[in-house]
Design an enzyme around this catalytic site. Structure first.
Site, PDB file in Angstrom:
ATOM      1  N   GLU A  40      15.256 -43.597 -19.995  1.00 54.17           N
ATOM      2  CA  GLU A  40      15.930 -42.406 -20.512  1.00 54.17           C
ATOM      3  C   GLU A  40      16.740 -42.813 -21.746  1.00 54.17           C
ATOM      4  O   GLU A  40      17.618 -43.672 -21.659  1.00 54.17           O
ATOM      5  CB  GLU A  40      16.859 -41.849 -19.437  1.00 54.17           C
ATOM      6  N   TRP A  43      29.145 -36.338 -20.016  1.00 52.26           N
ATOM      7  CA  TRP A  43      29.716 -35.773 -21.245  1.00 52.26           C
ATOM      8  C   TRP A  43      28.777 -34.816 -21.974  1.00 52.26           C
ATOM      9  O   TRP A  43      29.149 -34.260 -22.998  1.00 52.26           O
ATOM     10  CB  TRP A  43      30.107 -36.900 -22.214  1.00 52.26           C
ATOM     11  N   SER A  94      24.249 -41.154 -14.814  1.00 49.96           N
ATOM     12  CA  SER A  94      23.085 -42.038 -14.880  1.00 49.96           C
ATOM     13  C   SER A  94      22.690 -42.532 -13.490  1.00 49.96           C
ATOM     14  O   SER A  94      23.507 -42.585 -12.568  1.00 49.96           O
ATOM     15  CB  SER A  94      23.416 -43.232 -15.774  1.00 49.96           C
ATOM     16  N   LYS A 145      36.868 -35.914 -11.981  1.00 50.71           N
ATOM     17  CA  LYS A 145      36.993 -37.004 -12.973  1.00 50.71           C
ATOM     18  C   LYS A 145      35.966 -36.726 -14.059  1.00 50.71           C
ATOM     19  O   LYS A 145      34.766 -36.984 -13.889  1.00 50.71           O
ATOM     20  CB  LYS A 145      36.712 -38.344 -12.290  1.00 50.71           C
ATOM     21  N   GLU A 194      23.041 -36.114  -9.050  1.00 48.32           N
ATOM     22  CA  GLU A 194      22.149 -35.545 -10.080  1.00 48.32           C
ATOM     23  C   GLU A 194      22.060 -36.603 -11.171  1.00 48.32           C
ATOM     24  O   GLU A 194      23.012 -36.802 -11.920  1.00 48.32           O
ATOM     25  CB  GLU A 194      22.753 -34.266 -10.677  1.00 48.32           C
ATOM     26  N   CYS A 243      19.502 -34.205 -19.446  1.00 47.16           N
ATOM     27  CA  CYS A 243      18.761 -34.917 -18.396  1.00 47.16           C
ATOM     28  C   CYS A 243      17.347 -34.366 -18.271  1.00 47.16           C
ATOM     29  O   CYS A 243      16.442 -35.067 -17.851  1.00 47.16           O
ATOM     30  CB  CYS A 243      19.503 -34.815 -17.078  1.00 47.16           C
ATOM     31  N   TYR A 256      29.885 -47.265  -2.964  1.00 50.74           N
ATOM     32  CA  TYR A 256      31.289 -46.932  -2.670  1.00 50.74           C
ATOM     33  C   TYR A 256      31.380 -46.231  -1.319  1.00 50.74           C
ATOM     34  O   TYR A 256      32.281 -46.495  -0.522  1.00 50.74           O
ATOM     35  CB  TYR A 256      31.875 -45.996  -3.724  1.00 50.74           C
TER      36      TYR A 256
HETATM   37  P1  NDP Z   1      27.348 -42.204 -16.647  1.00 51.39           P
HETATM   38  O1  NDP Z   1      26.599 -42.444 -15.397  1.00 51.39           O
HETATM   39  O2  NDP Z   1      27.638 -43.349 -17.525  1.00 51.39           O
HETATM   40  O3  NDP Z   1      28.770 -41.552 -16.316  1.00 51.39           O
HETATM   41  C1  NDP Z   1      28.892 -40.412 -15.517  1.00 51.39           C
HETATM   42  C2  NDP Z   1      30.273 -40.389 -14.931  1.00 51.39           C
HETATM   43  O4  NDP Z   1      30.451 -41.516 -14.074  1.00 51.39           O
HETATM   44  C3  NDP Z   1      31.387 -40.482 -15.986  1.00 51.39           C
HETATM   45  O5  NDP Z   1      32.468 -39.699 -15.586  1.00 51.39           O
HETATM   46  C4  NDP Z   1      31.716 -41.959 -15.947  1.00 51.39           C
HETATM   47  O6  NDP Z   1      32.989 -42.304 -16.420  1.00 51.39           O
HETATM   48  C5  NDP Z   1      31.591 -42.262 -14.473  1.00 51.39           C
HETATM   49  N1  NDP Z   1      31.394 -43.682 -14.229  1.00 51.39           N
HETATM   50  C6  NDP Z   1      30.871 -44.622 -15.072  1.00 51.39           C
HETATM   51  N2  NDP Z   1      30.862 -45.847 -14.484  1.00 51.39           N
HETATM   52  C7  NDP Z   1      31.404 -45.675 -13.252  1.00 51.39           C
HETATM   53  C8  NDP Z   1      31.651 -46.560 -12.172  1.00 51.39           C
HETATM   54  N3  NDP Z   1      31.361 -47.863 -12.231  1.00 51.39           N
HETATM   55  N4  NDP Z   1      32.209 -46.049 -11.054  1.00 51.39           N
HETATM   56  C9  NDP Z   1      32.511 -44.732 -10.976  1.00 51.39           C
HETATM   57  N5  NDP Z   1      32.307 -43.861 -11.965  1.00 51.39           N
HETATM   58  C10 NDP Z   1      31.739 -44.311 -13.093  1.00 51.39           C
HETATM   59  O7  NDP Z   1      26.573 -41.047 -17.389  1.00 51.39           O
HETATM   60  P2  NDP Z   1      26.888 -40.411 -18.808  1.00 51.39           P
HETATM   61  O8  NDP Z   1      28.257 -39.815 -18.835  1.00 51.39           O
HETATM   62  O9  NDP Z   1      26.543 -41.421 -19.828  1.00 51.39           O
HETATM   63  O10 NDP Z   1      25.876 -39.183 -18.847  1.00 51.39           O
HETATM   64  C11 NDP Z   1      24.550 -39.339 -19.113  1.00 51.39           C
HETATM   65  C12 NDP Z   1      23.730 -39.405 -17.844  1.00 51.39           C
HETATM   66  O11 NDP Z   1      23.924 -38.237 -17.064  1.00 51.39           O
HETATM   67  C13 NDP Z   1      22.263 -39.450 -18.119  1.00 51.39           C
HETATM   68  O12 NDP Z   1      21.623 -40.422 -17.330  1.00 51.39           O
HETATM   69  C14 NDP Z   1      21.769 -38.067 -17.716  1.00 51.39           C
HETATM   70  O13 NDP Z   1      20.447 -37.983 -17.367  1.00 51.39           O
HETATM   71  C15 NDP Z   1      22.680 -37.744 -16.608  1.00 51.39           C
HETATM   72  N6  NDP Z   1      22.713 -36.301 -16.401  1.00 51.39           N
HETATM   73  C16 NDP Z   1      22.059 -35.783 -15.317  1.00 51.39           C
HETATM   74  C17 NDP Z   1      22.014 -34.425 -15.096  1.00 51.39           C
HETATM   75  C18 NDP Z   1      21.349 -33.884 -13.877  1.00 51.39           C
HETATM   76  O14 NDP Z   1      21.672 -32.771 -13.489  1.00 51.39           O
HETATM   77  N7  NDP Z   1      20.447 -34.591 -13.239  1.00 51.39           N
HETATM   78  C19 NDP Z   1      22.642 -33.484 -16.029  1.00 51.39           C
HETATM   79  C20 NDP Z   1      23.315 -34.126 -17.128  1.00 51.39           C
HETATM   80  C21 NDP Z   1      23.336 -35.497 -17.281  1.00 51.39           C
HETATM   81  P3  NDP Z   1      33.115 -42.829 -17.953  1.00 51.39           P
HETATM   82  O15 NDP Z   1      32.842 -41.659 -18.767  1.00 51.39           O
HETATM   83  O16 NDP Z   1      34.492 -43.311 -18.058  1.00 51.39           O
HETATM   84  O17 NDP Z   1      32.110 -43.925 -18.133  1.00 51.39           O
END
Ligand code: NDP
Length: 493
Positions: free
Chosen positions: A397, A163, A241, A187, A263, A298, A251
């Site tokens: 983080e 997000w 994350s 998604k 990422e 990130c 999965y």
């Molecule tokens: P999350 O890992 O919580 O969620 C990322 C996506 O995965 C969302 O669409 C989420 O859906 C989905 N998701 C959550 N749980 C599951 C599951 N059990 N099975 C399948 N899909 C799932 O991350 P955030 O959205 O909180 O974003 C922050 C994170 O993203 C930070 O750790 C950050 O560092 C990382 N990030 C990394 C970047 C990079 O390029 N390395 C760039 C930007 C961010 P839902 O929203 O419904 O939970």
């Protein structure tokens, strides 16, 4: 169902249904979830809560589109034109998209407009240009053979995004996947699904055929998991994350061994040697590095590693800049920072701050919720000094505007501390001795290193990490490798 806040008379209604096979449709279950404006705490829309049934519908539509070659089979020039039209439509709808992004996830409207919309459009244009410039190979075999190495699309790519930069994260994945001829099921994060839905509509308007770009908003544990486990998805491109990244590896193992590119999180070390010439410029870069986008990055410069000889002065300078990054109303064009994405996330940030204080680190500035009268989720720019390298503040983080300062004596110690986390995404080193800085740059275990600068960015450069920051690269021509495969075709002459 939560009451929905009225946005403004001239904002077009949000798209809230899933986009499958070229049309908006409700979730098969009829369920919805609230999209909330984190700056007010009010719901702004009720969005289709897709689950496994909807994901299956979307994957089937994507598969039909892929197999009948309505996209992959087009002349590359035509695919390029469609993606360039799409990029142009994003630019045309810049104000609307920026407003939607800001209302849905709290970032300042000026950033949404100048950075998020622009970068998403540029990304689609960049990969659009690639469509008719990617060649296969002829292998250097003996004269009596012709061995072609073809580069082919994978088929169905599932994209799962976070997000913090909803449009950009979607673009980094969807654009190269489409450029290679794949069909996509996206998604978006449950906190910020609205711009992804509008992007899909604009893609259709640009001429991207039905079924090629589908969006299934919903919960991670439902829609995200269903995509990860689907037997007919060929690859997952995930940003999020480290914890959820692990799920996607599982999965894949439990389903069809689909490819997974991850990422993940980061804990960037911003290393400052004693000989830096302009401490003011360094302080500006540190403050921008951690407080921009409310620290929800990130690559945020969340650990400042500074030579003990100049530490007190640099900490003082960074703390003096903190008020300039105090969050304001995200709709105010002059706001330097906005709301963090949700009250839940605000709670996580404040808990990390509280634990940091209890661990013995010294709170220099910030540390509290602000603008509480708005009902929104805001956190003051926060600086901790005397942070132990092994403490939770320095290891985890936080994904918020929280800087941890750690002193070091000599660059060897700095490198050891910098590399001493599970992450390996970004790192930065500042020194007047460019040779010394470059030696440090080579020793960092990180995918992206900045020398005497921070957060330089261009679509032409690879982006991604090592260690538990994941693998695979977004951006640049290298990203295309994630969305294509090589096929060898032999002919005996
Ligand atoms: P999350 O890992 O919580 O969620 C990322 C996506 O995965 C969302 O669409 C989420 O859906 C989905 N998701 C959550 N749980 C599951 C599951 N059990 N099975 C399948 N899909 C799932 O991350 P955030 O959205 O909180 O974003 C922050 C994170 O993203 C930070 O750790 C950050 O560092 C990382 N990030 C990394 C970047 C990079 O390029 N390395 C760039 C930007 C961010 P839902 O929203 O419904 O939970």
């Amino acid at each position: 169902m939560a009451a929905v806040e009225r946005v403004s008379a001239d904002h077009p209604p949000f798209r809230t249904e899933a986009f499958i096979d070229g049309a908006f449709v409700p979730a098969a279950s009829g369920r919805t979830f609230s999209a909330v404006n984190p700056a007010t705490g009010h719901a702004i829309a009720e969005v289709a809560a897709c689950d496994a049934e909807d994901v299956d519908r979307a994957v089937k539509a994507a598969r039909r589109a892929f197999e009948d070659r309505r996209w992959a089979g087009q002349r590359p020039l035509e695919r390029k034109r469609a993606l360039l039209r799409f990029a142009e439509l994003i630019r045309t709808h810049r104000d609307e998209l920026a407003l939607t992004e800001t209302l849905n996830m709290g970032k300042p409207i000026s950033d949404a407009r100048a950075i998020d919309v622009r970068a998403a459009a540029d990304c689609f244009a960049y990969y659009g240009e690639c469509c008719d410039k990617i060649y296969g190979e002829v292998a250097p075999t003996t004269d009596d053979n012709l061995a072609l190495v073809l580069r082919e699309p994978l088929g169905i790519v599932g994209c799962v995004t976070p997000w913090n930069f909803p449009m950009i994260m979607a673009a980094w994945k969807v654009a190269p996947a489409l450029a290679m001829g794949n069909s996509v099921v996206l998604k978006p994060a449950e906190e910020s699904p609205l711009t992804a839905l509008r992007l899909a509509e604009l893609a259709a308007e640009a001429g991207i055929p039905d079924g090629v770009f589908n969006v299934v908003p919903g919960l991670g544990v439902e829609a995200g998991k269903a995509l990860g486990l689907h037997m007919d998805v060929d690859a997952i491109a995930f940003t999020g994350s480290t914890e959820v990244g692990r799920y996607f590896l599982r999965y894949s193992a439990e389903s069809n061994i689909k490819r997974v590119a991850l990422e993940l999180g980061g804990k960037t070390a911003f290393v400052v040697a004693h000989d830096v010439k302009d401490l003011g410029a360094v302080a500006e870069a540190v403050a921008g590095g951690i407080f921009f986008n409310q620290g929800e990055m990130c690559t945020a410069a969340s650990r400042l590693l500074v030579d003990n000889r100049i530490r007190a002065e640099l900490v003082e300078r960074v703390a003096a800049l903190a008020p300039r990054w105090m969050p304001g109303d995200p709709l105010d064009p002059d706001a330097p920072a906005g709301a963090v994405v949700s009250r839940e996330h605000q709670g996580r940030i404040l808990s990390a701050i509280q634990a940091g204080g209890a661990s013995g680190a010294r709170l220099v500035t910030g540390g509290t919720a602000v603008r509480t009268e708005t009902g929104g989720a805001f956190v003051a720019p926060t600086v901790f000094d005397d942070v132990a390298p092994s403490s939770a503040l320095a290891q985890n983080e936080i994904f918020g505007p929280v800087l941890s300062v750690i002193g070091f004596d000599g660059l060897d110690e700095a490198v050891e501390i910098a590399n001493g986390t599970i992450y390996g995404l970004g790192a930065s080193v500042w020194s007047a001795d460019l040779a010394a800085a470059h030696k440090v740059a080579r020793r960092f275990k990180a995918g992206i290193v900045y020398v005497n600068c921070f957060d330089a960015d261009d679509i032409t450069t690879p982006f991604g990490g090592v260690k538990q920051s994941g693998f695979g690269r977004d951006k640049s021509l290298h990203a295309l490798e994630k969305y294509s495969d090589l096929k060898t075709v032999w002919t005996r002459l």
